[in-house]
Design a protein around this motif. Structure first.
Motif, PDB file in Angstrom:
ATOM      1  N   GLU A   1       0.837  -1.206   0.000  1.00  0.00           N
ATOM      2  CA  GLU A   1       0.000   0.000   0.000  1.00  0.00           C
ATOM      3  C   GLU A   1       0.874   1.258   0.000  1.00  0.00           C
ATOM      4  O   GLU A   1       0.582   2.230  -0.681  1.00  0.00           O
ATOM      5  N   GLN A   2       1.962   1.194   0.762  1.00  0.00           N
ATOM      6  CA  GLN A   2       2.853   2.355   0.864  1.00  0.00           C
ATOM      7  C   GLN A   2       3.627   2.605  -0.432  1.00  0.00           C
ATOM      8  O   GLN A   2       4.006   3.734  -0.723  1.00  0.00           O
ATOM      9  N   ILE A   3       3.858   1.532  -1.199  1.00  0.00           N
ATOM     10  CA  ILE A   3       4.667   1.688  -2.417  1.00  0.00           C
ATOM     11  C   ILE A   3       3.788   1.648  -3.670  1.00  0.00           C
ATOM     12  O   ILE A   3       4.272   1.352  -4.767  1.00  0.00           O
ATOM     13  N   SER A   4       2.512   1.944  -3.499  1.00  0.00           N
ATOM     14  CA  SER A   4       1.585   1.850  -4.633  1.00  0.00           C
ATOM     15  C   SER A   4       1.930   2.840  -5.751  1.00  0.00           C
ATOM     16  O   SER A   4       1.493   2.673  -6.880  1.00  0.00           O
ATOM     17  N   GLY A   5       2.712   3.860  -5.411  1.00  0.00           N
ATOM     18  CA  GLY A   5       3.099   4.840  -6.429  1.00  0.00           C
ATOM     19  C   GLY A   5       4.183   4.329  -7.381  1.00  0.00           C
ATOM     20  O   GLY A   5       4.408   4.904  -8.434  1.00  0.00           O
ATOM     21  N   LEU A   6       4.848   3.246  -6.981  1.00  0.00           N
ATOM     22  CA  LEU A   6       5.913   2.697  -7.838  1.00  0.00           C
ATOM     23  C   LEU A   6       5.304   1.851  -8.947  1.00  0.00           C
ATOM     24  O   LEU A   6       4.124   1.498  -8.899  1.00  0.00           O
ATOM     25  N   SER A   7       6.109   1.495  -9.938  1.00  0.00           N
ATOM     26  CA  SER A   7       5.602   0.649 -11.021  1.00  0.00           C
ATOM     27  C   SER A   7       5.318  -0.743 -10.439  1.00  0.00           C
ATOM     28  O   SER A   7       5.934  -1.148  -9.451  1.00  0.00           O
ATOM     29  N   PRO A   8       4.387  -1.488 -11.058  1.00  0.00           N
ATOM     30  CA  PRO A   8       4.057  -2.824 -10.529  1.00  0.00           C
ATOM     31  C   PRO A   8       5.284  -3.735 -10.416  1.00  0.00           C
ATOM     32  O   PRO A   8       5.419  -4.465  -9.437  1.00  0.00           O
ATOM     33  N   ASP A   9       6.201  -3.655 -11.397  1.00  0.00           N
ATOM     34  CA  ASP A   9       7.396  -4.507 -11.361  1.00  0.00           C
ATOM     35  C   ASP A   9       8.278  -4.172 -10.156  1.00  0.00           C
ATOM     36  O   ASP A   9       8.771  -5.064  -9.463  1.00  0.00           O
ATOM     37  N   GLU A  10       8.470  -2.873  -9.938  1.00  0.00           N
ATOM     38  CA  GLU A  10       9.293  -2.434  -8.800  1.00  0.00           C
ATOM     39  C   GLU A  10       8.668  -2.886  -7.481  1.00  0.00           C
ATOM     40  O   GLU A  10       9.358  -3.394  -6.590  1.00  0.00           O
ATOM     41  N   ALA A  11       7.341  -2.684  -7.384  1.00  0.00           N
ATOM     42  CA  ALA A  11       6.632  -3.057  -6.148  1.00  0.00           C
ATOM     43  C   ALA A  11       6.743  -4.567  -5.927  1.00  0.00           C
ATOM     44  O   ALA A  11       7.028  -5.009  -4.808  1.00  0.00           O
ATOM     45  N   ASP A  12       6.559  -5.362  -7.003  1.00  0.00           N
ATOM     46  CA  ASP A  12       6.660  -6.825  -6.874  1.00  0.00           C
ATOM     47  C   ASP A  12       8.056  -7.230  -6.411  1.00  0.00           C
ATOM     48  O   ASP A  12       8.208  -8.129  -5.579  1.00  0.00           O
ATOM     49  N   ASN A  13       9.079  -6.554  -6.963  1.00  0.00           N
ATOM     50  CA  ASN A  13      10.460  -6.867  -6.564  1.00  0.00           C
ATOM     51  C   ASN A  13      10.664  -6.634  -5.076  1.00  0.00           C
ATOM     52  O   ASN A  13      11.275  -7.458  -4.385  1.00  0.00           O
ATOM     53  N   ILE A  14      10.173  -5.497  -4.599  1.00  0.00           N
ATOM     54  CA  ILE A  14      10.355  -5.162  -3.176  1.00  0.00           C
ATOM     55  C   ILE A  14       9.625  -6.183  -2.304  1.00  0.00           C
ATOM     56  O   ILE A  14      10.179  -6.688  -1.316  1.00  0.00           O
ATOM     57  N   ILE A  15       8.397  -6.517  -2.689  1.00  0.00           N
ATOM     58  CA  ILE A  15       7.607  -7.461  -1.895  1.00  0.00           C
ATOM     59  C   ILE A  15       8.272  -8.849  -1.895  1.00  0.00           C
ATOM     60  O   ILE A  15       8.395  -9.485  -0.839  1.00  0.00           O
ATOM     61  N   ASP A  16       8.740  -9.292  -3.064  1.00  0.00           N
ATOM     62  CA  ASP A  16       9.402 -10.612  -3.135  1.00  0.00           C
ATOM     63  C   ASP A  16      10.675 -10.628  -2.289  1.00  0.00           C
ATOM     64  O   ASP A  16      10.963 -11.614  -1.598  1.00  0.00           O
ATOM     65  N   ASP A  17      11.440  -9.533  -2.346  1.00  0.00           N
ATOM     66  CA  ASP A  17      12.664  -9.454  -1.528  1.00  0.00           C
ATOM     67  C   ASP A  17      12.327  -9.481  -0.042  1.00  0.00           C
ATOM     68  O   ASP A  17      13.015 -10.127   0.752  1.00  0.00           O
ATOM     69  N   LEU A  18      11.267  -8.763   0.312  1.00  0.00           N
ATOM     70  CA  LEU A  18      10.885  -8.716   1.733  1.00  0.00           C
ATOM     71  C   LEU A  18      10.431 -10.094   2.216  1.00  0.00           C
ATOM     72  O   LEU A  18      10.739 -10.495   3.339  1.00  0.00           O
ATOM     73  N   ARG A  19       9.731 -10.791   1.337  1.00  0.00           N
ATOM     74  CA  ARG A  19       9.259 -12.133   1.696  1.00  0.00           C
ATOM     75  C   ARG A  19      10.472 -13.044   1.965  1.00  0.00           C
ATOM     76  O   ARG A  19      10.529 -13.760   2.960  1.00  0.00           O
ATOM     77  N   GLY A  20      11.458 -12.954   1.064  1.00  0.00           N
ATOM     78  CA  GLY A  20      12.689 -13.728   1.250  1.00  0.00           C
ATOM     79  C   GLY A  20      13.414 -13.304   2.519  1.00  0.00           C
ATOM     80  O   GLY A  20      13.950 -14.137   3.254  1.00  0.00           O
ATOM     81  N   HIS A  21      13.409 -12.006   2.783  1.00  0.00           N
ATOM     82  CA  HIS A  21      14.068 -11.462   3.974  1.00  0.00           C
ATOM     83  C   HIS A  21      13.439 -12.054   5.246  1.00  0.00           C
ATOM     84  O   HIS A  21      14.154 -12.483   6.159  1.00  0.00           O
ATOM     85  N   ILE A  22      12.115 -12.083   5.280  1.00  0.00           N
ATOM     86  CA  ILE A  22      11.418 -12.608   6.465  1.00  0.00           C
ATOM     87  C   ILE A  22      11.781 -14.078   6.684  1.00  0.00           C
ATOM     88  O   ILE A  22      12.094 -14.485   7.804  1.00  0.00           O
ATOM     89  N   ASP A  23      11.788 -14.852   5.601  1.00  0.00           N
ATOM     90  CA  ASP A  23      12.127 -16.284   5.720  1.00  0.00           C
ATOM     91  C   ASP A  23      13.548 -16.481   6.228  1.00  0.00           C
ATOM     92  O   ASP A  23      13.798 -17.301   7.113  1.00  0.00           O
TER      93      ASP A  23
ATOM     94  N   SER B   1      13.875  -0.898   4.403  1.00  0.00           N
ATOM     95  CA  SER B   1      13.114   0.100   3.628  1.00  0.00           C
ATOM     96  C   SER B   1      14.019   1.004   2.799  1.00  0.00           C
ATOM     97  O   SER B   1      13.540   1.750   1.949  1.00  0.00           O
ATOM     98  N   THR B   2      15.337   0.950   3.057  1.00  0.00           N
ATOM     99  CA  THR B   2      16.248   1.743   2.222  1.00  0.00           C
ATOM    100  C   THR B   2      16.900   0.878   1.143  1.00  0.00           C
ATOM    101  O   THR B   2      17.081   1.328   0.013  1.00  0.00           O
ATOM    102  N   VAL B   3      17.201  -0.380   1.493  1.00  0.00           N
ATOM    103  CA  VAL B   3      17.940  -1.227   0.542  1.00  0.00           C
ATOM    104  C   VAL B   3      17.031  -1.810  -0.551  1.00  0.00           C
ATOM    105  O   VAL B   3      17.359  -1.725  -1.740  1.00  0.00           O
ATOM    106  N   TYR B   4      15.892  -2.388  -0.164  1.00  0.00           N
ATOM    107  CA  TYR B   4      15.066  -3.076  -1.170  1.00  0.00           C
ATOM    108  C   TYR B   4      14.527  -2.138  -2.262  1.00  0.00           C
ATOM    109  O   TYR B   4      14.531  -2.522  -3.438  1.00  0.00           O
ATOM    110  N   PRO B   5      14.074  -0.933  -1.917  1.00  0.00           N
ATOM    111  CA  PRO B   5      13.656  -0.034  -3.013  1.00  0.00           C
ATOM    112  C   PRO B   5      14.805   0.302  -3.973  1.00  0.00           C
ATOM    113  O   PRO B   5      14.588   0.432  -5.179  1.00  0.00           O
ATOM    114  N   ILE B   6      16.030   0.397  -3.429  1.00  0.00           N
ATOM    115  CA  ILE B   6      17.171   0.687  -4.313  1.00  0.00           C
ATOM    116  C   ILE B   6      17.429  -0.500  -5.240  1.00  0.00           C
ATOM    117  O   ILE B   6      17.633  -0.327  -6.440  1.00  0.00           O
TER     118      ILE B   6
END
Lengths: 228, 108
Positions: free
Chosen positions: A20-42, B46-51
């Motif tokens: 929701e916070q990154i809804s302004g980014l392109s869908p690809d960018e947002a998907d990348n961040i979400i996928d990375d975060l998911r991996g980060h949590i695991d 929140s700083t690394v992943y967006p980059i």
């Protein structure tokens, strides 16, 4: 509901809040961040060496940034300052000229006059045709510019702004024509009512205006929601 | 002072991430762990992943997914040829800046 489902649900809740916070980014960018975060949590869960329990997930999420910190700071973090679409601006500048030429064209006594019961052109015929051309072309150009700027804003993935302006450009004249047709239809219905039903006629006329306003608002709302 | 540091950090972070990726293909979590060794960089997710997402979007970094037995596929980032050119340019410019800073500081 078993614990794994609860854990997944909690993780998804966090990821949805970030999305929701990154809804302004392109869908690809947002998907990348979400996928990375998911991996980060695991990986964070694994590095703790704990079994996946809700408490562990909560502990990992507590160590991570809150979803609000993912909101992009376009001026500073991304180094991109969004610009207002120039095409939308041009459309917005043309829009009032379209209204003005139409009004002047329609007002009796400016473009034509009635003398002894005969309607005559007040202005030279060549100019009159040019005027008619403007009345036709300006709304058309404004609408096209509005549509082009909508596609441009969507394609820019945050680089261009001006969504309200583009929507006004694209929708103003089509809605106006639609309103005219709707009111004409309502008045055709009213014309079929026999004389002596003044209250009914007035009510229907009022209803047609209210209907037009409601339909306009619905069209505008749908168009607004369809824009990313 | 704090705002100045924040601005400088933001600019530096992309440069550092590009240099880490220039050394090896790696994933976001590891990049964060590397950078967390330097407390003054104050690095968070929140700083690394967006980059990383932006580097990928700009064609400077490429993502490869490897299956993982423990969860979703691992996402490894590596520099594209465009990214390698960029990091070489940045390193060259950084050396120049460093030289300027050293020169000015030694004269004052």
């Amino acid at each position: 509901m078993n614990e794994l489902t609860v854990i997944e649900s909690r993780i998804n809740q966090y990821l949805d809040a970030v999305r929701e916070q990154i809804s302004g980014l392109s869908p690809d960018e947002a998907d990348n961040i979400i996928d990375d975060l998911r991996g980060h949590i695991d990986l964070a869960m694994q590095s703790r060496g704990d079994q996946p329990t809700l408490e562990n997930v909560e502990a990992v999420l507590a160590e991570m940034d809150p979803p609000e910190s993912f909101a992009p700071d376009l001026d500073e973090t991304m180094g991109v300052v969004p610009k207002v679409s120039r095409i939308a601006i041009i459309g917005a500048v043309l829009l009032p000229f379209g209204i003005l030429t139409t009004i002047l064209y329609l007002i009796p006594g400016i473009s034509y006059s009635t003398v002894d019961g005969f309607t005559t052109n007040k202005v030279p015929s060549v100019f009159w045709w040019q005027w008619l051309f403007l009345v036709t072309i300006l709304p058309l150009v404004t609408t096209i510019l509005g549509l082009v700027s909508i596609f441009q804003i969507r394609a820019s993935k945050g680089g261009l702004i001006g969504k309200p302006l583009a929507l006004v450009d694209a929708l103003f004249y089509p809605i106006l024509v639609f309103d005219g047709l709707l009111i004409a239809l309502m008045f055709m219905i009213i014309a079929t009512i026999p004389d002596g039903h003044l209250a009914l006629t007035e009510s229907l006329a009022l209803l047609s205006y209210i209907l037009v306003i409601i339909v306009d608002l619905i069209i505008a709302a749908i168009a607004w929601l369809k824009m990313p | 002072m704090n705002r100045w540091i924040t601005q400088l950090r933001k600019g530096l972070l992309e440069y550092l991430i590009l240099n880490i990726l220039n050394q090896k293909e790696t994933y976001g979590y590891e990049i964060i762990q590397i950078l967390k060794n330097f407390e003054s960089m104050d690095v968070t997710e929140s700083t690394v992943y967006p980059i990383l997402a932006r580097l990928n979007k700009d064609g400077l970094a490429h993502v490869r997914k490897f299956p993982s037995p423990d969860g979703p596929p691992r996402r490894y980032y590596s520099l594209t040829s465009k990214g390698k050119v960029r990091v070489a340019d940045m390193n060259q410019y950084w050396d120049l800046l460093n030289q300027i800073i050293q020169t000015i500081r030694s004269k004052t």
